[in-house]
Motif scaffolding. Structure first.
Motif, PDB file in Angstrom:
ATOM      1  N   MET A  79      -2.078  10.098  -1.708  1.00 18.45           N
ATOM      2  CA  MET A  79      -2.661   9.067  -0.851  1.00 18.45           C
ATOM      3  C   MET A  79      -4.039   9.477  -0.357  1.00 18.45           C
ATOM      4  SD  MET A  79       0.594   7.694   1.372  1.00 18.45           S
ATOM      5  CE  MET A  79      -0.430   6.521   2.240  1.00 18.45           C
ATOM      6  N   SER A  83      -7.586   7.918  -2.348  1.00 16.30           N
ATOM      7  CA  SER A  83      -8.360   7.002  -1.507  1.00 16.30           C
ATOM      8  C   SER A  83      -9.553   7.663  -0.844  1.00 16.30           C
ATOM      9  CB  SER A  83      -7.452   6.422  -0.421  1.00 16.30           C
ATOM     10  OG  SER A  83      -7.003   7.450   0.452  1.00 16.30           O
ATOM     11  N   SER A  90      -5.853   5.526   4.527  1.00 17.30           N
ATOM     12  CA  SER A  90      -5.123   5.659   3.257  1.00 17.30           C
ATOM     13  C   SER A  90      -3.986   4.654   3.159  1.00 17.30           C
ATOM     14  CB  SER A  90      -4.574   7.078   3.105  1.00 17.30           C
ATOM     15  OG  SER A  90      -3.674   7.387   4.140  1.00 17.30           O
ATOM     16  N   LEU A  93      -2.961   1.231   1.019  1.00 20.60           N
ATOM     17  CA  LEU A  93      -1.899   1.106   0.031  1.00 20.60           C
ATOM     18  C   LEU A  93      -0.932  -0.008   0.402  1.00 20.60           C
ATOM     19  CD1 LEU A  93      -0.618   2.838  -2.459  1.00 20.60           C
ATOM     20  CD2 LEU A  93       0.934   3.676  -0.692  1.00 20.60           C
ATOM     21  N   ILE A 301      -2.362  14.508   4.146  1.00 18.41           N
ATOM     22  CA  ILE A 301      -3.106  13.348   3.641  1.00 18.41           C
ATOM     23  C   ILE A 301      -4.590  13.527   3.923  1.00 18.41           C
ATOM     24  CG2 ILE A 301      -3.443  10.857   3.851  1.00 18.41           C
ATOM     25  CD1 ILE A 301      -0.517  10.576   4.582  1.00 18.41           C
ATOM     26  N   VAL A 463       5.720   3.761  -0.438  1.00 15.22           N
ATOM     27  CA  VAL A 463       5.116   4.154  -1.712  1.00 15.22           C
ATOM     28  C   VAL A 463       6.007   3.817  -2.901  1.00 15.22           C
ATOM     29  CG1 VAL A 463       4.237   6.097  -3.061  1.00 15.22           C
ATOM     30  CG2 VAL A 463       3.756   5.963  -0.625  1.00 15.22           C
ATOM     31  N   TRP A 565      -7.615  -0.964  -2.429  1.00 19.45           N
ATOM     32  CA  TRP A 565      -7.014   0.283  -2.898  1.00 19.45           C
ATOM     33  C   TRP A 565      -7.637   0.673  -4.235  1.00 19.45           C
ATOM     34  CZ3 TRP A 565      -4.655   4.257  -1.049  1.00 19.45           C
ATOM     35  CH2 TRP A 565      -3.946   5.123  -1.875  1.00 19.45           C
TER      36      TRP A 565
END
Length: 594
Positions: A79, A83, A90, A93, A301, A463, A565
């Motif tokens: 992620m 990104s 992030s 998504l 992340i 996800v 995204w």
């Protein structure tokens, strides 16, 4: 356009920060994640969990690594790296769940408010290690201790008292309790907790001005670090050398502790296989796994967002996991040797040494019993101070960059925002210079068991179910040039949630029990910075739906779909558009009936 943009939903489009920088070396990401394992408050909660379970008790950690630690770390890294954004942006998504990023901000701040304790205590011992006679040695203890208090210490351990008292024709046995001088030296800063380890909540709050000065010094060092190393490349280099230096000092101190009486016997016991210790590990090592992602859950992340687009996060996730378990094991060995040393002083069941916060407090008196005590005390507590500064600065860095990524207006005021955040956290942290704060801060650390488990569950939902496993596998393969195995997807979707739900239930129980006996102010901090943000997280999704256009169902579906995204760099963005277009075309052709 093959992906949905913010224009389609009536929102302002995402504007990437092209000046956010990259790591100077790819390994800086690994060292930064190693630094997350230096969050040592996990050992303070040892009365809830077993951290003297031996090396074989760590084996369940390896199972957890395969089941969900490494796969989830890959998701976190994906992620951020895909990104080039922190843990708020992030979630383009699936924008409905962007509130999870804001929760991560509050969780990180909740940790930072109390974690300066773990830098102030080493400073206390480092500064006083320059005295000719250490105040926590048996010689120095006599200079300031009030003998009229009648406290027995490890300096005068003799079991000569009558161990029985007769009452109602019944014989009651009790253990003679011996205090550790370094623990008493720490408690001496608070009049209301001298001789006791827990403050009576009915007592008035007492501020220790010595700790206020130590806290000020800690936050001054943090501010200086961000003044000198605010750029990503410089900060990554700073973390690299700090982590390497900390691990070198840790190994040196480990070697020195081997000369404690009984340390080798303790080490032998630590590496001896035991079914009971492995059973302890099943219930304890998953706590270490949850801490692998940082105090605010989203640290990986943010840290991965500074990677190059093609960085092999799959291999790096395994390296990071093994590096973190090495760090946990080394600190566990040191803690185990110290506990075994004091257990050896007890001599019999009739006596008990009251070790408290072993790595930070009881260790000072143990070091005073060795040769060159001043030098080794300074080295050991320098290592602990460096570990605390790594944790504090890394967490602040991830929060700042995530805020800069999400709010374009803050990018032109980076310095003001940085020092404003540091100053605000510093002011709030002064509560933990009081007798109540210094006693009950561990409750905030235990909140992570509940919050991290819930956020991991939501991340898997976002996800692998909402964004979809096929799109996730497609993006991973595009970014890395290698597939993400379907068996890992299966484990993450169907097996990992079972373990996380068990962790969630345990976390709720532990938090409830801990906060039942804690200070009302600590409970209030937990409610404001942990519970309320978790409850308000769906509110962002509702707000996002309200700002969209169309019917409710259309709005909801749009807010769950990826928006803006795509990779930030234009070359990778164009390649991604082509790859997604080809994939969609292939799926359409496959769906055409013959």
């Amino acid at each position: 356009m093959i992906y949905e943009t913010s224009y389609d939903s009536g929102h302002k489009p995402f504007s990437p920060d092209l000046k956010r920088g990259k790591w100077e070396k790819p390994a800086d990401y690994i060292f930064a994640c190693f630094g997350l394992a230096l969050k040592l408050d996990i050992f303070v909660a040892s009365y809830w969990f077993f951290f003297d379970m031996g090396i074989f008790g760590m084996l369940p950690y390896l199972v957890y690594m395969v089941i969900y630690l490494v796969p989830i770390m890959v998701i976190h890294s994906f992620m951020g790296q895909f990104s080039s954004s922190g843990f708020i942006s992030s979630f383009r998504l699936s924008p409905f769940f962007k509130g999870m990023g804001y929760v991560s901000v509050f969780l990180t701040i909740a940790m930072l408010i109390y974690y300066s304790i773990f830098a102030a205590v080493p400073l206390l011992f480092m500064i006083n290690s320059f005295r000719p006679t250490l105040p926590w040695s048996c010689e120095g203890f006599k200079l300031w201790n009030n003998e009229s208090a009648g406290r027995k210490t490890t300096c005068n351990m003799t079991i000569s008292e009558d161990l029985t008292d007769i009452s109602d024709n019944n014989t009651h046995f009790h253990r003679i309790q011996f205090h550790v001088p370094s623990v008493l030296y720490f408690l001496n800063n608070f009049e209301s907790v001298q001789g006791e380890y827990y403050t009576d909540l009915r007592q008035e709050s007492e501020l220790s001005w010595r700790f206020v000065s130590l806290f000020l010094l800690v936050w001054a060092m943090v501010a200086l670090i961000f003044y000198k190393f605010s750029e990503t490349a410089k900060f990554g280099k700073f973390l690299r050398y700090m982590v390497i230096g900390t691990l070198i000092l840790l190994l040196l101190c480990f070697g020195r502790f081997l000369f404690l009486p009984g340390a080798l016997l303790g080490l032998k016991k630590y590496v001896a296989p035991s079914v009971e210790e492995m059973a302890m590990g099943i219930g304890s090592t998953f706590i270490m796994v949850l801490h692998a992602f940082g105090a605010g859950w989203g640290s990986v992340i943010a840290l991965s967002s500074f990677n190059g687009f093609k960085t092999d996060i799959m291999s790096y996730s395994w390296i990071i996991s093994f590096g973190q378990i090495f760090i946990f094991t080394m600190f566990g060995l040191v803690s185990f040797m110290l506990e075994h040393y004091y257990n050896g002083l007890e001599g019999s069941f009739d006596s008990q040494v009251l070790t408290h916060w072993t790595l930070f407090l009881s260790s000072a008196t143990a070091l005073a019993s060795l040769g060159w005590p001043n030098l080794w005390t300074f080295i050991y507590y320098t290592m602990l101070l460096m570990a605390a500064l790594i944790v504090i600065t890394t967490q602040i860095f991830t929060v700042l960059q995530s805020l800069f990524d999400e709010f374009e207006i803050l990018r032109v005021r980076k310095q003001e925002v940085t020092f404003g955040l540091i100053g605000g956290i510093a002011v709030c942290s002064f509560y933990f210079c009081t007798n109540h704060g210094i006693t009950f801060f561990a409750a905030l650390g235990l909140d992570a068991i509940f919050s991290h488990s819930l956020l991991h569950l939501l991340l898997i939902l976002v996800v692998l179910w909402i964004y979809g496993r096929e799109r996730f596998q497609r993006d991973i393969e595009f970014m890395l040039g290698q597939p993400f195995a379907s068996w890992k997807i299966f484990i993450l979707r169907f097996i990992a949630p079972i373990i996380l739900i068990m962790c969630l239930v345990l976390g709720i129980f532990v938090c409830y029990m801990e906060h039942s006996y804690t200070s009302p102010i600590v409970l209030g901090i937990s409610i404001v910075l942990v519970i309320l943000p978790m409850m308000a997280s769906p509110g962002y999704g509702i707000y996002y739906i309200y700002r969209s256009t169309g019917s409710f169902c259309e709005r909801f579906r749009r807010t769950c779909r990826p928006t803006d995204w795509y990779p930030v760099e234009m070359e990778h963005r164009q390649q991604y558009e082509e790859a997604v277009s080809n994939t969609d075309m292939t799926q359409q052709l496959t769906a055409v009936p013959n």
